[in-house]
Enzyme design. Structure first.
Site, PDB file in Angstrom:
ATOM      1  N   LYS A   1       3.251  -6.950  -5.224  1.00 43.96           N
ATOM      2  CA  LYS A   1       2.136  -6.621  -4.337  1.00 43.96           C
ATOM      3  C   LYS A   1       0.799  -6.592  -5.078  1.00 43.96           C
ATOM      4  O   LYS A   1      -0.240  -6.345  -4.473  1.00 43.96           O
ATOM      5  CB  LYS A   1       2.388  -5.267  -3.662  1.00 43.96           C
TER       6      LYS A   1
ATOM      7  N   ASP B   1       5.234   7.324  -3.767  1.00 47.22           N
ATOM      8  CA  ASP B   1       5.434   5.896  -3.496  1.00 47.22           C
ATOM      9  C   ASP B   1       4.072   5.223  -3.606  1.00 47.22           C
ATOM     10  O   ASP B   1       3.227   5.346  -2.725  1.00 47.22           O
ATOM     11  CB  ASP B   1       6.024   5.723  -2.098  1.00 47.22           C
TER      12      ASP B   1
ATOM     13  N   GLN C   1       1.635   0.683  -2.186  1.00 48.31           N
ATOM     14  CA  GLN C   1       0.357   0.243  -1.626  1.00 48.31           C
ATOM     15  C   GLN C   1      -0.831   0.864  -2.360  1.00 48.31           C
ATOM     16  O   GLN C   1      -1.986   0.605  -2.014  1.00 48.31           O
ATOM     17  CB  GLN C   1       0.284   0.604  -0.136  1.00 48.31           C
TER      18      GLN C   1
ATOM     19  N   HIS D   1       7.574   4.572   4.246  1.00 53.93           N
ATOM     20  CA  HIS D   1       8.354   3.333   4.250  1.00 53.93           C
ATOM     21  C   HIS D   1       9.822   3.710   4.111  1.00 53.93           C
ATOM     22  O   HIS D   1      10.167   4.700   3.466  1.00 53.93           O
ATOM     23  CB  HIS D   1       7.904   2.463   3.063  1.00 53.93           C
TER      24      HIS D   1
ATOM     25  N   CYS E   1       9.155  -1.635   8.298  1.00 50.30           N
ATOM     26  CA  CYS E   1      10.066  -0.731   7.570  1.00 50.30           C
ATOM     27  C   CYS E   1       9.614   0.716   7.709  1.00 50.30           C
ATOM     28  O   CYS E   1       9.632   1.485   6.742  1.00 50.30           O
ATOM     29  CB  CYS E   1      10.167  -1.122   6.103  1.00 50.30           C
TER      30      CYS E   1
END
Length: 408
Positions: free
Chosen positions: A224, A198, A201, A121, A362
């Site tokens: 999220k 990261d 998700q 991302h 993104c």
């Protein structure tokens, strides 16, 4: 508790959009919020709204307890060693920038390497790109396998003794694959590098144990995972957080202020300058309570079953291209339908009350790697059902039929 039972806790799902029952499949961008989260934040504002840490009065103490209590909930949720390793941020983007500026820029020099992938991302790409430009470090990329996944052989071939930082996704927001973080951490550490993950998700969809993963940093966003927008988490091992300089200066994060120099508070407060995101943190704490009650393993199991069900049906549609691994995917499916631009597809689906994402997500370097300009994405969460998948697939078929008639 199954998905149909869970839906009663999400007020926004019980509505019609364009005359159809809402089918919300844009959870990769942001998830919907259970009533428990909404009520927890409402209670803070109605009953004990006050600033934290500073006041000794009753409301201030209650607010501080709520804020720091949320930090402890995060610590337990990701199994950090101590609450001091949990920093509240504005979200994953803010967390990445904190490390890229406060850690990377302070220590990198020409000849050092930052290693990442083209599947990141932008939030986990641009800060490292810019850190490399400023410091003279080399910006390197782990080659992706044919299906877009990250293999350990490729990691071993890319990381060297000059590598200082490896920055990589836990789960791709485009391809839905899960990266072998624990094994990558071992490889990075063998070369003396630190690993930044990261987890935007990852944390919403699977059980996270940062000690088991042995990553040095792990970042994720509240919005999220059923929590409010505007708040997120940066986890860091104590030893690397202590070497990281704060990005924002002002109240709350200081220890002593002299005329020509200042000193910072201890972890984690040196990174939380100004009035923090109090209601957001409390909302995130309530979201974690909700997730823990359901069970992260149950959420992951449900989503994988739903994705497999959707992919099976989507694969039968002529002209359908699904990107990423065909097996063992996480909670999303990125795709294109021949002859239909993703934005047009999303617009038609919206007319049936079905919300999906369209664009580059993104991830423009990954779009170029895939040789496309844009894709559509359906992303699922704990409250989505097989009936909604059926509605989604029916919508895809109607979209294909519509554009086939228009251009025939």
């Amino acid at each position: 508790m199954n998905a149909k039972e869970l839906r009663k806790y999400f007020p926004i799902l019980h509505q019609e959009v364009n005359g159809h029952q809402l089918v919300y499949l844009d959870n990769g961008a942001t998830s919907q919020k259970p009533i428990q989260v909404i009520e927890a934040m409402d209670k803070y504002y109605k009953e004990y709204n006050s600033n934290v840490h500073r006041g000794v009065h009753t409301l201030g103490s209650l607010a501080t307890d709520g804020y720091e209590g949320a930090r402890e909930k995060v610590r337990a949720f990701i199994n950090a060693r101590e609450a001091a390793e949990v920093v509240f941020t504005r979200g994953t983007t803010s967390a990445v920038n904190t490390v890229a500026y406060g850690f990377a820029r302070a220590f990198l020099k020409p000849g050092d390497e930052i290693v990442t992938t083209v599947a990141e991302h932008h939030s986990n790409f641009i800060p490292w790109q810019q850190a490399a430009k400023v410091t003279g470090a080399t910006f390197k990329f782990i080659p992706l396998a044919e299906d877009g996944t990250v293999t350990l052989d490729a990691v071993r071939d890319t990381i060297t003794d000059n590598t200082k930082i490896v920055a990589i996704h836990h789960i791709s927001n485009v391809l839905g694959d899960t990266t072998p973080i624990k094994e990558i951490a071992q490889i990075a550490h063998q070369h003396g590098a630190i690993l930044f993950v990261d987890g935007a998700q990852g944390a919403p969809h699977k059980k996270i144990d940062v000690q088991d993963l042995d990553c040095d940093f792990y970042a994720f966003s509240s919005h999220k995972m059923g929590g409010p927008t505007g708040v997120g988490v940066l986890y860091g091992k104590r030893e690397v957080l202590e070497r990281t300089e704060p990005m924002e200066f002002g109240g709350e994060m200081i220890d002593f202020v002299e005329l020509y120099d200042s000193t910072w508070k201890e972890l984690p407060w040196k990174f939380e300058g100004g009035t923090p995101i109090i209601a957001g943190a409390i909302g995130l704490g309530a979201a974690i309570d909700f997730l823990e009650e359901i069970g992260m393993d149950n959420i992951e199991r449900h989503e994988k079953k739903l994705v497999a069900y959707a992919m099976e049906q989507m694969s039968e549609i002529e002209g359908m291209t699904i990107y990423g691994p065909q097996q063992d995917r996480s909670s999303l499916i990125t795709f294109n339908l021949a002859g239909v631009h993703p934005h047009d597809l999303s617009t038609v689906l919206d007319s049936y009350g079905i919300a999906v994402r369209a664009g580059h997500h993104c991830a423009q370097p990954l779009m170029r790697w895939l040789n496309v300009t844009a894709t559509a994405r359906a992303s699922f969460y704990m409250y989505n059902t097989e009936e909604e998948v059926d509605a989604f697939v029916a919508g895809l078929k109607k979209t294909k039929e519509y554009f086939g008639n228009v251009f025939s």
